[in-house]
Write an enzyme that holds these catalytic residues in place. Structure first.
Site, PDB file in Angstrom:
ATOM      1  N   SER A 286      -7.700   5.086 -10.215  1.00 17.21           N
ATOM      2  CA  SER A 286      -7.514   3.890  -9.402  1.00 17.21           C
ATOM      3  C   SER A 286      -7.806   4.213  -7.944  1.00 17.21           C
ATOM      4  O   SER A 286      -7.248   5.162  -7.390  1.00 17.21           O
ATOM      5  CB  SER A 286      -6.073   3.377  -9.550  1.00 17.21           C
ATOM      6  OG  SER A 286      -5.829   2.304  -8.663  1.00 17.21           O
TER       7      SER A 286
ATOM      8  N   CYS B  93       1.769   7.779 -14.343  1.00 18.91           N
ATOM      9  CA  CYS B  93       1.136   7.504 -13.058  1.00 18.91           C
ATOM     10  C   CYS B  93       1.256   8.756 -12.193  1.00 18.91           C
ATOM     11  O   CYS B  93       2.361   9.151 -11.822  1.00 18.91           O
ATOM     12  CB  CYS B  93       1.819   6.303 -12.408  1.00 18.91           C
ATOM     13  SG  CYS B  93       0.984   5.685 -10.949  1.00 18.91           S
TER      14      CYS B  93
ATOM     15  N   GLU C 110       5.793  11.962  -6.092  1.00 15.53           N
ATOM     16  CA  GLU C 110       6.428  11.273  -7.209  1.00 15.53           C
ATOM     17  C   GLU C 110       5.479  11.137  -8.392  1.00 15.53           C
ATOM     18  O   GLU C 110       4.261  11.075  -8.239  1.00 15.53           O
ATOM     19  CB  GLU C 110       6.858   9.860  -6.785  1.00 15.53           C
ATOM     20  CG  GLU C 110       7.903   9.818  -5.713  1.00 15.53           C
ATOM     21  CD  GLU C 110       8.268   8.384  -5.348  1.00 15.53           C
ATOM     22  OE1 GLU C 110       7.897   7.470  -6.103  1.00 15.53           O
ATOM     23  OE2 GLU C 110       8.905   8.195  -4.314  1.00 15.53           O
TER      24      GLU C 110
ATOM     25  N   CYS D 209      -2.146   1.122   3.528  1.00 13.67           N
ATOM     26  CA  CYS D 209      -2.139  -0.274   3.075  1.00 13.67           C
ATOM     27  C   CYS D 209      -0.813  -0.912   3.457  1.00 13.67           C
ATOM     28  O   CYS D 209       0.247  -0.300   3.312  1.00 13.67           O
ATOM     29  CB  CYS D 209      -2.345  -0.340   1.557  1.00 13.67           C
ATOM     30  SG  CYS D 209      -3.958   0.313   1.035  1.00 13.67           S
TER      31      CYS D 209
ATOM     32  N   SER E  47      -7.936  -1.190  -6.595  1.00 13.85           N
ATOM     33  CA  SER E  47      -6.810  -1.836  -5.923  1.00 13.85           C
ATOM     34  C   SER E  47      -7.377  -2.888  -4.977  1.00 13.85           C
ATOM     35  O   SER E  47      -7.673  -2.608  -3.815  1.00 13.85           O
ATOM     36  CB  SER E  47      -5.984  -0.793  -5.152  1.00 13.85           C
ATOM     37  OG  SER E  47      -5.385   0.123  -6.035  1.00 13.85           O
TER      38      SER E  47
ATOM     39  N   CYS F 254       5.739   3.198  -6.661  1.00 10.40           N
ATOM     40  CA  CYS F 254       5.266   4.456  -6.104  1.00 10.40           C
ATOM     41  C   CYS F 254       5.660   4.618  -4.638  1.00 10.40           C
ATOM     42  O   CYS F 254       5.454   3.738  -3.815  1.00 10.40           O
ATOM     43  CB  CYS F 254       3.746   4.536  -6.236  1.00 10.40           C
ATOM     44  SG  CYS F 254       3.110   6.124  -5.731  1.00 10.40           S
TER      45      CYS F 254
ATOM     46  N   CYS G 182       2.291  -1.017   1.009  1.00 12.63           N
ATOM     47  CA  CYS G 182       2.543   0.185   0.206  1.00 12.63           C
ATOM     48  C   CYS G 182       3.572   1.083   0.863  1.00 12.63           C
ATOM     49  O   CYS G 182       3.434   1.473   2.030  1.00 12.63           O
ATOM     50  CB  CYS G 182       1.230   0.948   0.015  1.00 12.63           C
ATOM     51  SG  CYS G 182       1.427   2.488  -0.896  1.00 12.63           S
TER      52      CYS G 182
ATOM     53  N   CYS H 271      -0.240   9.296   2.140  1.00  6.79           N
ATOM     54  CA  CYS H 271      -1.551   8.666   2.030  1.00  6.79           C
ATOM     55  C   CYS H 271      -2.033   8.277   3.419  1.00  6.79           C
ATOM     56  O   CYS H 271      -1.245   7.813   4.256  1.00  6.79           O
ATOM     57  CB  CYS H 271      -1.475   7.420   1.146  1.00  6.79           C
ATOM     58  SG  CYS H 271      -3.090   6.642   0.849  1.00  6.79           S
TER      59      CYS H 271
END
Length: 411
Positions: free
Chosen positions: A233, A138, A121, A149, A255, A379, A152, A145
């Site tokens: 980031s 972004c 995305e 987290c 973050s 996201c 997320c 990932c």
């Protein structure tokens, strides 16, 4: 050197830069020029027996006029254009879904890779600014990932692979082109003003491809962006933050999401490997560079506000203590819930109170305006709906359901 040998050489270089990229099986497969940095493209032209200044010419056509047809590159000889047409292409990732919000936010889902590929995305957020209209993009750096987290959406989809340079820059290219596709070529201009490497994935775990992509963003022959308007980031990959000090000067965002190790271990598991003391020290080293033109004057601290989890007054006090020796700006982010999320968004009053505590202590602290709620702009949300092929999300949803069942039985 023959064109086939050149093509083979460049494809091999690209594979070394992006180890997880699909293996090229045919030497005649066209080379995608979209993702090449200027040094890479200069070498490519020199290997073809051409002058390296051709790289700058081609880059301008690609990144400033958004041209994909070599025949339109009018300041390049017909012979060279024919040669490029045979061995090269300019190919952005395929758009499989796009959505434009009523508030101006734009979101794309791209397919990357061969065949059915994988999905990533990109989100563009417009905002009024004292210098004029700001359009912040972004950009994703990985498919999924690995950091997982807990708050997320992307992390619940698991990790599939790194993006290569063409797939990273292709997101910026397409966002600009979306405003220019009906504009005559020579009247086109770059529309995206800011970039944040903050989409799907941890950018510092795809270091080389992200580094070269950011160099292209800064390059005057490409997007010519100010280094203060390109931000990376990270969740806190300390060794790579230190490596960035030597390699590039862009803005840094962390973050954070928790002001103590115990809570951050739960929310951001990489903290177990690189705890807060190490992370803050790395940030201090990053901004230690001298020079008025450096973008490293401060670190942006990103802090998602989770109801009843990290939004208590004592957490604000811990933040003050943690950041007291780190020049920083704090961005409080209202949590954007996604299906089966185990958290809720902090109340507006709680967020404002948290902000006031930090502001009274002397910090510049802002609250991010929520944008694009009508198009799932947080996201990872939309990819999760379009195609979620991992078992991690399924297992996570079962875990949440089991936890809720226990709570119901106890209460």
């Amino acid at each position: 050197m023959s064109t086939e040998v050149v093509a083979t050489s460049v494809v091999s270089d690209a594979q070394q830069q992006s180890p997880s990229a699909p293996t090229q099986q045919k030497s005649v497969e066209k080379v995608n020029l979209l993702g090449m940095s200027r040094p890479q493209m200069e070498k490519f032209f020199e290997d073809m027996g051409e002058k390296k200044f051709r790289a700058g010419q081609v880059m301008k056509w690609i990144h400033q006029f958004f041209v994909t047809d070599f025949a339109e590159m009018t300041n390049i000889s017909g012979k060279l254009r024919e040669k490029l047409e045979k061995i090269c292409e300019i190919k952005a990732p395929e758009v499989v879904h796009k959505n434009y919000s009523k508030d101006g936010t734009r979101k794309w889902v791209f397919r990357v890779g061969d065949g059915e590929g994988s999905l990533v995305e990109t989100v563009l957020i417009p905002a009024e600014h004292r210098s004029g209209l700001r359009r912040t993009l972004c950009i994703s750096s990985q498919v999924g990932c690995a950091l997982d987290c807990s708050f997320c959406s992307t992390g619940k989809q698991g990790f599939q692979r790194d993006l290569n340079q063409a797939e990273i820059i292709g997101q910026l290219w397409m966002a600009n082109y979306s405003y220019m596709e009906d504009v005559p070529v020579l009247e086109r201009e770059r529309s995206v003003t800011n970039v944040v490497m903050m989409g799907m994935g941890e950018p510092l775990l795809n270091y080389d491809a992200v580094l070269n992509s950011m160099r292209t963003m800064l390059d005057d022959f490409a997007y010519g962006m100010s280094k203060r308007r390109v931000t990376l980031s990270t969740s806190g990959v300390v060794p790579k933050i230190d490596q960035m000090v030597k390699d590039i000067d862009v803005a840094l965002a962390i973050s954070l999401h928790a002001p103590n190790d115990e809570l951050r271990n739960e929310l951001v598991p990489i903290n177990k490997k690189y705890p807060l003391e190490q992370l803050i020290a790395a940030c201090q080293r990053y901004i230690a560079k001298d020079g008025n033109e450096s973008s490293r004057k401060h670190v942006t601290i990103e802090y998602v506000m989770l109801d009843g989890v990290n939004d208590h007054p004592e957490h604000a006090q811990q933040m003050i203590k943690l950041l007291k020796n780190l020049p920083s700006k704090i961005n409080l982010i209202p949590f954007n819930p996604f299906p089966h999320a185990p958290y809720g968004r902090s109340s507006r009053n709680r967020i404002i109170s948290f902000q006031k505590t930090l502001s009274d202590a002397g910090f510049v602290c802002t609250i991010r305006q929520t944008r694009g709620d009508d198009i799932d702009a947080a996201c990872g949300q939309l990819v999760g709906q379009v195609a979620d092929r991992t078992r991690r999300a399924e297992q996570w949803k079962k875990k949440v359901a089991a936890k809720n069942e226990i709570l119901r039985s106890q209460g």
